[in-house]
Design a protein around this motif. Structure first.
Motif, short mmCIF file in Angstrom:
data_model
loop_
_atom_site.label_atom_id
_atom_site.label_comp_id
_atom_site.label_asym_id
_atom_site.label_seq_id
_atom_site.Cartn_x
_atom_site.Cartn_y
_atom_site.Cartn_z
N UNK A 98 -2.83 -0.76 0.09
CA UNK A 98 -1.61 -1.27 0.73
C UNK A 98 -1.88 -1.60 2.19
N UNK A 99 -2.60 -0.72 2.88
CA UNK A 99 -2.97 -0.97 4.27
C UNK A 99 -3.77 -2.26 4.39
N UNK A 100 -4.75 -2.42 3.53
CA UNK A 100 -5.60 -3.62 3.56
C UNK A 100 -4.80 -4.87 3.25
N UNK A 101 -3.95 -4.80 2.26
CA UNK A 101 -3.15 -5.96 1.89
C UNK A 101 -2.19 -6.36 3.02
N UNK A 102 -1.53 -5.37 3.61
CA UNK A 102 -0.62 -5.64 4.72
C UNK A 102 -1.35 -6.31 5.88
N UNK A 103 -2.53 -5.80 6.19
CA UNK A 103 -3.29 -6.35 7.31
C UNK A 103 -3.89 -7.71 6.98
N UNK A 104 -4.29 -7.92 5.75
CA UNK A 104 -4.79 -9.23 5.33
C UNK A 104 -3.69 -10.27 5.51
N UNK A 105 -2.47 -9.91 5.12
CA UNK A 105 -1.33 -10.82 5.25
C UNK A 105 -1.00 -11.15 6.70
N UNK A 106 -1.42 -10.31 7.62
CA UNK A 106 -1.20 -10.56 9.05
C UNK A 106 -2.39 -11.27 9.69
N UNK A 107 -3.41 -11.60 8.91
CA UNK A 107 -4.56 -12.31 9.44
C UNK A 107 -5.59 -11.43 10.12
N UNK A 108 -5.52 -10.14 9.90
CA UNK A 108 -6.50 -9.21 10.47
C UNK A 108 -7.80 -9.35 9.69
N UNK A 109 -8.91 -9.38 10.41
CA UNK A 109 -10.21 -9.54 9.77
C UNK A 109 -10.86 -8.18 9.52
N UNK A 146 -13.80 1.99 4.49
CA UNK A 146 -13.97 0.62 4.96
C UNK A 146 -14.44 -0.31 3.84
N UNK A 147 -15.26 0.19 2.95
CA UNK A 147 -15.73 -0.63 1.83
C UNK A 147 -14.54 -1.07 0.97
N UNK A 148 -13.62 -0.16 0.71
CA UNK A 148 -12.45 -0.51 -0.09
C UNK A 148 -11.55 -1.48 0.66
N UNK A 149 -11.31 -1.24 1.94
CA UNK A 149 -10.48 -2.14 2.74
C UNK A 149 -11.10 -3.54 2.79
N UNK A 150 -12.40 -3.60 3.01
CA UNK A 150 -13.09 -4.91 3.04
C UNK A 150 -12.95 -5.64 1.71
N UNK A 151 -13.05 -4.91 0.60
CA UNK A 151 -12.95 -5.55 -0.71
C UNK A 151 -11.58 -6.19 -0.91
N UNK A 152 -10.55 -5.60 -0.36
CA UNK A 152 -9.20 -6.17 -0.48
C UNK A 152 -9.03 -7.35 0.48
N UNK A 153 -9.44 -7.17 1.73
CA UNK A 153 -9.24 -8.23 2.72
C UNK A 153 -10.12 -9.45 2.40
N UNK A 154 -11.37 -9.21 2.04
CA UNK A 154 -12.28 -10.32 1.76
C UNK A 154 -12.21 -10.81 0.32
N UNK A 155 -11.55 -9.98 -0.52
CA UNK A 155 -11.47 -10.15 -1.95
C UNK A 155 -11.27 -11.46 -2.49
#
Length: 155
Positions: A98-109, A146-155
């Motif tokens: 959820x953290x990763x998805x929320x931040x991805x939606x805000x354009x956070x890299x 971080x590996x999990x967060x990256x997989x969602x953001x870069x997914x």
């Protein structure tokens, strides 16, 4: 999607206690933690609509800053308190996704997430009891998360 383990599945109970003890020493320094992150990473400050373009020292004492700092630190506190018990792995996975998805939606890299984490680690290491054992446990958990967060953001 890349599968990654959360810190719960990576850290044993002793390692989790080391991380939890270090975090307990700093978790009441919410404003100082967020200030350190923004000071080291002005582009991260720019991702926060209430603080974009504002002088960091002038917003540090504001209620908005304190409230947002408390939200961020509260997330980490809740997360770290769950680490070290494999039964909590689904909850930790959900929180991170959820953290990763929320931040991805805000354009956070992912690079910004990594720098946030590095700055946070630096803050904890300089304000809490910290030795090689704590550093190793903290790094081990951070890398898995971080590996999990990256997989969602870069997914």
């Amino acid at each position: 999607m890349v599968a990654a383990a959360t810190a719960s599945a990576v850290l044993n109970a002793d390692e989790a206690r080391l991380v939890q003890t270090a975090w307990a020493a700093v978790k009441n320094s919410e404003v100082d933690i967020l200030y350190a992150v923004f000071k080291a990473n002005p582009d991260i400050q720019a991702r926060f609509p209430k603080f974009v373009g504002k002088d960091l020292d002038s917003v540090k004492g504001s209620a908005d800053f304190a409230l947002h700092a408390a939200r961020i630190v509260s997330f980490f506190t809740d997360f770290i308190n769950l680490v070290g018990n494999d039964a909590n792995t689904p909850a930790l996975d959900t929180l991170l996704r959820q953290l990763a998805s929320d931040h991805k939606n805000r354009g956070v890299t992912t690079e910004q997430i990594s720098r946030f984490t590095d700055t946070l680690t630096g803050f904890v290491s300089s304000h809490a009891p910290w030795g090689d054992n704590v550093a190793a446990a903290w790094a081990k958990g951070s890398e898995a998360n971080l590996a999990l967060v990256r997989s969602v953001i870069d997914g």
